[in-house]
Each structure stands twice: as C-alpha cells, then as structure tokens.
Design a protein around this motif. Structure first.
Motif, PDB file in Angstrom:
ATOM      1  N   PRO A 108      50.115-102.795  22.832  1.00 22.16           N
ATOM      2  CA  PRO A 108      49.451-101.994  23.674  1.00 22.16           C
ATOM      3  C   PRO A 108      49.010-102.872  25.182  1.00 22.16           C
ATOM      4  O   PRO A 108      48.663-104.015  25.184  1.00 22.16           O
ATOM      5  N   THR A 109      49.779-102.167  26.176  1.00 20.48           N
ATOM      6  CA  THR A 109      49.553-102.826  27.440  1.00 20.48           C
ATOM      7  C   THR A 109      48.799-101.820  28.263  1.00 20.48           C
ATOM      8  O   THR A 109      49.064-100.495  28.306  1.00 20.48           O
ATOM      9  N   GLU A 110      47.899-102.443  29.314  1.00 18.11           N
ATOM     10  CA  GLU A 110      47.209-101.607  30.438  1.00 18.11           C
ATOM     11  C   GLU A 110      48.158-101.426  31.610  1.00 18.11           C
ATOM     12  O   GLU A 110      49.140-102.393  31.925  1.00 18.11           O
ATOM     13  N   PRO A 111      48.000-100.455  32.467  1.00 15.51           N
ATOM     14  CA  PRO A 111      46.785 -99.170  32.206  1.00 15.51           C
ATOM     15  C   PRO A 111      47.415 -98.351  30.916  1.00 15.51           C
ATOM     16  O   PRO A 111      48.525 -98.215  30.764  1.00 15.51           O
ATOM     17  N   ALA A 112      46.460 -97.694  30.190  1.00 17.64           N
ATOM     18  CA  ALA A 112      46.569 -96.849  29.234  1.00 17.64           C
ATOM     19  C   ALA A 112      47.340 -95.812  29.757  1.00 17.64           C
ATOM     20  O   ALA A 112      47.451 -95.214  30.900  1.00 17.64           O
ATOM     21  N   THR A 114      48.746 -91.813  30.846  1.00 17.65           N
ATOM     22  CA  THR A 114      48.219 -90.820  31.270  1.00 17.65           C
ATOM     23  C   THR A 114      48.742 -89.476  30.955  1.00 17.65           C
ATOM     24  O   THR A 114      49.937 -89.671  30.761  1.00 17.65           O
ATOM     25  N   GLY A 192      47.494 -89.529  23.338  1.00 16.15           N
ATOM     26  CA  GLY A 192      47.258 -90.461  22.360  1.00 16.15           C
ATOM     27  C   GLY A 192      48.493 -90.942  21.338  1.00 16.15           C
ATOM     28  O   GLY A 192      48.495 -91.837  20.701  1.00 16.15           O
ATOM     29  N   LEU A 195      52.612 -94.843  23.995  1.00 17.13           N
ATOM     30  CA  LEU A 195      52.205 -96.551  24.305  1.00 17.13           C
ATOM     31  C   LEU A 195      53.117 -96.698  25.498  1.00 17.13           C
ATOM     32  O   LEU A 195      54.127 -96.516  25.963  1.00 17.13           O
ATOM     33  N   ARG A 196      52.355 -97.692  26.215  1.00 15.69           N
ATOM     34  CA  ARG A 196      52.796 -98.312  27.322  1.00 15.69           C
ATOM     35  C   ARG A 196      53.489 -99.880  26.934  1.00 15.69           C
ATOM     36  O   ARG A 196      52.452-100.357  26.096  1.00 15.69           O
TER      37      ARG A 196
END
Length: 310
Positions: A108-112, A114, A192, A195-196
């Motif tokens: 998982p990579t930020e930013p979440a 959108t 939900g 995934l980034r």
C-alpha cells in the motif's frame, strides 16, 4: 488439519492454519503474515513472500473461485487496471476441502486512492467489454433471497416485507438486465477495493461479484451512501471523474432500490449473533418501510461484532 471450529464455522485460527499450510506448499515464508479480511474469504498478506493468500470460507463459493481465476487471467491479458494473480502458481490451491487463490502482493502506497481514482478506473474497466466466457447475470434479488432463506432471527413481518420487496423488484431487475446484455459489471466498486502501487498506479481487486448487467450498477454505491450515511461531495467527484451522473439515469430508481435492498439484507445472517448489527438492520428497514430518506444509517463495518459486513 481441520479448518472448522466446534461450531462448524471457519474461524480466524483455523484460517491462519490453512494459510500456513499453503505457504509450506509454496515453500515461502509466512512469519510476517497479516490478516487483511475475514468475511466470505480469509485474506492474508505475506509481504516477505510477495503474495496475498485468499481462502474461501465456504464450499458454495467454489464456482466463484474458478470465475475469478478466469477473469484475472483475462484482465492481465488485456492489461486492465486490476490486481494480478501470482505467476507460476497452479490455481486454485485446494486446502482441506476449500480453495485458495494466490495474488501478487501490492505494498500500500500513499496517498490513499480517492473517489476520483475510482471513477477513472471504472471507465477503463467498463471499456474492456465482456470477456469471451460466460459470467453470471447481475441479480441482487437472488442474493437477497438467499440471505433471507438462511435467516434465524428475522421476525415474520420483517421476512414478509423483504420477500414482497424482492417480488416487486425482480421483474424490474430482469428488464434492466435484458436491456444491458454483455456489459461488464465489477459488482462491488468502492474505494476500499482500490490499491495504489509503489509505481503510482491504481488498481482494483475483488472480482467475486463481477458479472454481466447494467454498467451503471458500479456508480450507485457512492450516491446512495451520501444519502444514507450523510456523506457529502463524493458523488459529484465520482460523476465528474467518470463522466456520468447515475442519479440522472432513467433507471436510477431501480438501481437505488437494488442497492438499498442489498444494504438491508446484508445484515440478515448476523441478526442472532451481533446485537449492534440487528439494531442497525431494523433502523434501515424501518426507514425503507416508511419512506424516510433522511434517517441516518451507520455502516455495519463501524459496529462492534459487525464481521466486516457493509
């Protein structure tokens, strides 16, 4: 090895045992395993091994497993914005009467992700067209009826109302499906399930509910959520990103009802074991029966003992 507890349910400890058995079969480490989800499937991330293990918790879901594998293979061939099966693994893997699928782990990579990402992903997803193999038809009424048939703590008047609702909605769903043949529907399109990746690519997962039907289905959850959960702004952003406002669709009343039926009936199997969910179920049902569009609902996942139901 057994994966059932004394109550015949697929408990976390049993699913963890099954996951470690699979890891041993694959000869990969599982010391850092993380339980991501425990609903219809037990989903474990094994970061050191670079995989995700997804185990069905019911033999009745086996047909879905084979469908998901075919879809994931086809998506990869089309370079679709989707998660990928792990390479060089014969899928599915049997484990004590259940089936598991193995996926590439995405850190998982930020930013979440959108709702704008969701709109863009869905445009690409729907443009894929239908795969060259059959998919089940979108049928929220059949799903609701199956949950009602398994109810233990449903009052007679509640069951009667919900079954009548199903009977009333069924021909409208059938007519909508007839007009939408060959359209690809993700079936559970929400942020939900995005995934980034570390490469800044957003992908979507969870193809259990993927089917054929009206593509507009995938745009309905956000506006219904705005109304029922008192959320604001997300629908306008989704409509802008996708390029379509589903609330202006001629079939919006049917699409909205189908979503609300799902949101009410999702709780039925949990009424006897989760008091908070039972109270929320009756709040939802009462507001539908009285036509109250202003009653605020609470997501099941936010309630204690909700078991991950939305």
């Amino acid at each position: 090895m057994t994966t059932t507890d004394a109550n015949g349910r697929y408990a976390e400890v049993a699913m963890t045992e099954a996951m470690r058995h699979i890891a041993d079969q694959l000869d990969v480490p599982s010391h850092d395993a993380q339980l991501l989800r425990l609903t219809n499937n037990a989903v474990f991330a094994l970061p050191a091994a670079g995989i995700v293990v997804r185990i069905t918790r019911s033999t009745v879901l086996h047909d879905r497993v084979h469908k998901v594998i075919r879809l994931a293979t086809w998506f990869a061939e089309r370079d679709a914005p989707t998660i990928r099966l792990a390479p060089q693994v014969n899928q599915p893997i049997p484990v004590d009467g259940l089936l598991a699928t193995i996926w590439q782990y995405v850190q998982p990579t930020e930013p979440a992700p959108t709702v704008e990402d969701l709109g863009q992903i869905l445009r690409r997803f729907h443009n894929l067209g239908a795969p060259p193999f059959p998919l089940p038809a979108w049928d929220p009424v059949a799903d609701a009826r199956s949950r009602l048939a398994d109810a233990e703590a449903l009052r007679d008047d509640e069951a009667d109302y919900l079954l009548t609702w199903c009977d009333r909605l069924a021909p409208r769903i059938a007519a909508l499906n007839e007009r939408s043949k060959g359209k690809l529907v993700h079936g559970d399109a929400h942020v939900g399930n995005l995934l980034r990746t570390p490469a800044e690519v957003v992908v979507i997962g969870d193809f259990d509910p993927t089917c054929e039907g009206p593509w507009q289905v995938d745009l309905v959850a956000v506006p219904v959520g705005e109304t029922r959960f008192s959320r604001r702004g997300a629908h306008a952003r989704l409509a802008h990103a996708y390029g379509y406002d589903v609330t202006q669709d001629p079939d919006w009343p049917t699409l909205r009802e189908a979503r609300e039926l799902k949101m009410v009936c999702a709780a039925v199997p949990l009424l006897a074991s989760a008091p908070g969910v039972a109270r929320e179920f009756r709040t939802r049902l009462r507001s539908v029966r009285t036509g109250d569009q202003h009653a605020r609902w609470t997501p099941f996942a936010d309630l204690q003992q909700a078991g991950g139901t939305r």
